[in-house]
Design a protein around this motif. Structure first.
Motif, PDB file in Angstrom:
ATOM      1  N   ASP A 206     -34.332 -15.646  -7.895  1.00 47.50           N
ATOM      2  CA  ASP A 206     -35.694 -15.099  -7.908  1.00 47.50           C
ATOM      3  C   ASP A 206     -35.741 -13.663  -7.405  1.00 47.50           C
ATOM      4  OD1 ASP A 206     -36.679 -17.408  -8.960  1.00 47.50           O
ATOM      5  OD2 ASP A 206     -37.518 -18.183  -7.084  1.00 47.50           O
ATOM      6  N   LYS A 207     -34.926 -13.333  -6.411  1.00 46.19           N
ATOM      7  CA  LYS A 207     -34.949 -11.965  -5.885  1.00 46.19           C
ATOM      8  C   LYS A 207     -34.470 -10.979  -6.946  1.00 46.19           C
ATOM      9  CE  LYS A 207     -34.430 -11.448  -1.549  1.00 46.19           C
ATOM     10  NZ  LYS A 207     -33.955 -11.350  -0.135  1.00 46.19           N
ATOM     11  N   ALA A 208     -33.460 -11.367  -7.731  1.00 44.21           N
ATOM     12  CA  ALA A 208     -32.971 -10.505  -8.802  1.00 44.21           C
ATOM     13  C   ALA A 208     -34.031 -10.332  -9.884  1.00 44.21           C
ATOM     14  CB  ALA A 208     -31.687 -11.087  -9.397  1.00 44.21           C
ATOM     15  N   LYS A 209     -34.750 -11.397 -10.210  1.00 43.82           N
ATOM     16  CA  LYS A 209     -35.811 -11.312 -11.217  1.00 43.82           C
ATOM     17  C   LYS A 209     -36.946 -10.411 -10.730  1.00 43.82           C
ATOM     18  CE  LYS A 209     -34.905 -15.919 -13.079  1.00 43.82           C
ATOM     19  NZ  LYS A 209     -35.429 -17.303 -13.233  1.00 43.82           N
ATOM     20  N   TYR A 210     -37.325 -10.565  -9.467  1.00 41.85           N
ATOM     21  CA  TYR A 210     -38.402  -9.726  -8.935  1.00 41.85           C
ATOM     22  C   TYR A 210     -37.978  -8.263  -8.886  1.00 41.85           C
ATOM     23  CZ  TYR A 210     -42.148  -7.978  -5.997  1.00 41.85           C
ATOM     24  OH  TYR A 210     -43.209  -7.258  -5.525  1.00 41.85           O
TER      25      TYR A 210
END
Length: 497
Positions: free
Chosen positions: A296-300
Motif C-alpha cells: 500500500d505504501k508503494a501504491k500511495y
C-alpha cells in the motif's frame, strides 16, 4: 516555503520560512456557506424494503434478472437489521443467480437467506434450489475478467514482464516494450485506486466495485453494499458512512477523495509519518520512477507523486469542493482525533487539495458502469491519437490491450479519452481542445501534427488491428459487467487467442 510559485495557487505554502511555521490557511479568503457535511439518508424500513422487492419481482417475471437484482439489493439495504425481509431479498436474488446459471453465487445467497432470520415458508424452497444448484454446478457460467497475456513483472504484478518503465525527456515517463508483442494481448490489469461510485445503489460493492455479485448491506446506512466474505470487513466505510453531500453533477469526486485520504491514514502509522512523507515527496522529482507496487505504501507513493509543481491553482468551484471535503472529514470523530492541532488541520487542508489535483490528472470515467477509476501504472502510458494500445475498463479497474504489433524497444501509447476518439474520424482541432481541457496536455502525436499541416494522417487502425480493437472495445470499454458473461467451455462473445 516548500516551493515558490508566482501563480495564485498556494498549495503547500507556509506562513513563513520558520522551521515550525504552519501551512497557509487555504480557506482564509474563501467566502462559502458550506452545508452540513453529514447529509441525511432515508432510514431503514421494512415497508420500503418490501415495496422494492415486489417491484423487483415484476422485473423477474419479465426475465430482466439484472434489473430485478438491483431492486433486491436495494431491498436488502432498506431491510431493518434482523428482519425477515433480509431472507426474502436474499432468496429472491438467489433465484436470479440460478436463472443466470451463476450457481456458486446462488448457493452463497441461499446460505445468506437461511442465516438471516429466515422465514419458515422459505426454507423448503431454498433447500430444493440448493439441491438443483449442486446437480448442475459444472454447467455454471462465469464473468469475463481480463488476464495478463504474459508472465507478470515481479515488482509490478499488474503489468507483463516484457514492459519497462523509463524516464523520457518529452513526456517525463514512458513505458517501453522489451520484446515483440503481437496485437490483441493484455499487457496490464490494474485495480482502481480510491475509486468512486456514481450510480444508483444496489449494483456495486462500495470497496472493490464488483457488480452483480453476493453483496451484503451496510448495517447503518441504506446505500452501501459490500462483497460477502471479502469486502465486508473493510477499513473505509466507517468514515464514509453517513457522509452525504448534495450531489454536484453526475460525477461527484468528493467520495473518492475521502477514500484516498483514509487510504493514506491506513497506510502510515501516524499522521507525523504521513507529513514527513509528503514533505519529502513534494520536494522530489515528480517523474521519479517507482521501485515497486507491492504494498500500500508503494501504491500511495505513485498516487501522491502524480502532481504538477507549477499547478496553476483552483477555480472557485473547486475551492468549494476542497472545503466541503475538509468540513466533512474533520467533523468525523476518527478524523478529528488524527488531526487535533492547528498544524495538522492545516496539513489536512493541503493534503485534500493535493489529492484532488492528483486524482484529476489520473481519473478515468466509465460512464456506463458509473464508476470512476484512478489507475496508477496505467497512467504511465503516454497519449497518442494513433495509439498502439488502448485503455479499457473491467469490473473493478482497467486494463491495457495492444491494438498493433509492437516491436522491442518501441514506446507504448494509449488513447484514454473515450470510444468516439478511437473509432470516429474527429478532426485534430476538436481532439486537441478536448485533450487540453480534460488533461491539460497539448497532443503532438504524428496524427495531430500531420492533420494540422494539411498532410495525410496515418490511419488510426490498419486492417490487421481494426477488428481486434472494435471487438475488444465492444466487449470491455463501455459495457456493464453483466453483459460480459462467459461459458466455461467457450465464450458467449468471440475473443482472441
Amino acid at each position: 516555503m516548500l516551493w515558490k510559485k508566482e501563480s495564485k495557487n498556494i498549495l503547500w505554502d507556509k506562513e513563513s520560512n520558520q522551521q515550525n511555521a504552519l501551512f497557509v490557511d487555504l480557506f482564509a479568503n474563501v467566502k462559502f456557506d458550506i452545508p452540513a457535511p453529514r447529509g441525511v439518508l432515508p432510514q431503514k424500513s421494512d415497508q420500503i424494503s418490501q415495496r422494492l422487492r415486489e417491484k423487483g419481482n415484476d422485473y423477474f417475471v419479465r426475465k430482466d434478472y439484472f434489473a430485478a437484482m438491483k431492486l433486491y439489493n436495494q431491498a436488502l439495504c432498506f431491510a431493518e437489521n434482523g428482519s425477515e425481509q433480509l431472507s426474502y431479498a436474499y432468496s429472491n436474488r438467489s433465484s436470479c443467480f440460478f436463472r443466470l446459471k451463476l450457481y456458486s453465487k446462488c448457493l452463497v445467497d441461499i446460505e445468506l437467506a437461511l442465516q438471516s432470520n429466515c422465514a419458515q415458508q422459505l426454507i423448503p424452497k431454498l433447500n430444493d434450489r440448493k439441491a438443483k444448484c449442486l446437480e448442475v454446478l459444472d454447467e455454471e457460467l462465469s464473468y469475463f475478467a481480463p488476464k495478463l497475456s504474459h508472465e507478470p513483472d515481479e515488482r509490478f504484478p499488474c503489468m507483463v514482464k516484457v514492459l519497462e518503465m523509463q524516464q523520457n525527456v518529452e513526456f517525463g515517463r514512458e513505458i517501453v516494450a522489451t520484446a515483440d508483442i503481437p496485437a490483441g494481448k493484455t499487457i496490464m490489469v490494474e485495480d482502481g485506486f480510491a475509486a468512486g461510485l456514481y450510480g444508483e445503489a444496489g449494483v456495486n460493492c462500495d470497496i472493490c466495485y464488483s457488480s452483480y455479485t453476493n453483496l451484503i448491506p451496510c448495517y447503518t446506512c441504506t446505500r452501501s453494499m459490500f462483497c460477502f466474505g471479502k469486502c465486508d470487513k473493510n477499513d473505509f466505510h466507517f468514515v464514509e458512512c453517513g457522509l452525504r453531500w448534495k450531489p454536484q453533477g453526475p460525477f461527484d469526486y468528493r467520495y473518492s477523495v475521502v477514500r484516498s485520504i483514509v487510504f493514506a491514514l491506513k497506510t502510515f502509522t501516524n499522521v507525523d509519518d504521513l507529513m514527513e512523507f509528503a514533505a519529502s515527496a513534494i520536494m522530489s522529482d515528480q517523474f521519479e520512477l517507482p521501485d515497486s507496487m507491492l504494498d500500500d505504501k508503494a501504491k500511495y507513493n505513485v498516487f501522491f507523486r502524480n502532481f504538477k509543481s507549477n499547478f496553476p491553482g483552483w477555480s472557485e468551484g473547486h475551492q468549494h469542493g476542497i472545503q466541503s471535503v475538509y468540513e466533512g472529514l474533520i467533523s468525523h470523530e476518527f478524523i478529528s482525533q488524527k488531526f487535533p492541532t492547528k498544524r495538522k488541520e492545516r496539513f489536512l487542508q493541503h493534503l485534500i487539495s493535493h489529492h484532488i489535483q492528483a486524482r484529476r490528472r489520473m481519473m478515468t470515467i466509465n460512464c456506463t458502469m458509473q464508476k470512476g477509476f484512478t489507475p496508477l501504472i496505467g497512467l504511465y502510458f503516454n497519449l497518442s491519437c494513433t495509439p498502439n494500445a488502448t485503455l479499457l475498463f473491467s469490473d473493478s479497474g482497467s486494463y491495457v490491450l495492444t491494438i498493433r504489433p509492437i516491436k522491442s524497444g518501441e514506446q507504448l501509447f494509449v488513447h484514454y479519452m473515450d470510444e468516439d476518439f478511437m473509432v470516429k474520424n474527429i478532426g485534430y482541432k476538436e481532439r486537441r481542445a478536448k485533450i487540453q481541457r480534460d488533461l491539460n496536455y497539448v497532443c503532438m502525436c504524428e496524427r495531430c501534427i500531420a492533420e494540422s499541416s494539411n498532410q495525410k494522417a496515418p490511419e488510426l487502425f490498419d486492417d490487421s488491428t481494426r477488428y481486434v480493437v472494435l471487438e475488444k472495445i465492444r466487449m470491455g470499454m463501455n459495457q456493464p459487467a453483466y453483459l460480459l458473461i462467459y461459458r466455461k467451455s467457450r465464450p458467449i462473445f468471440k475473443h482472441f487467442k
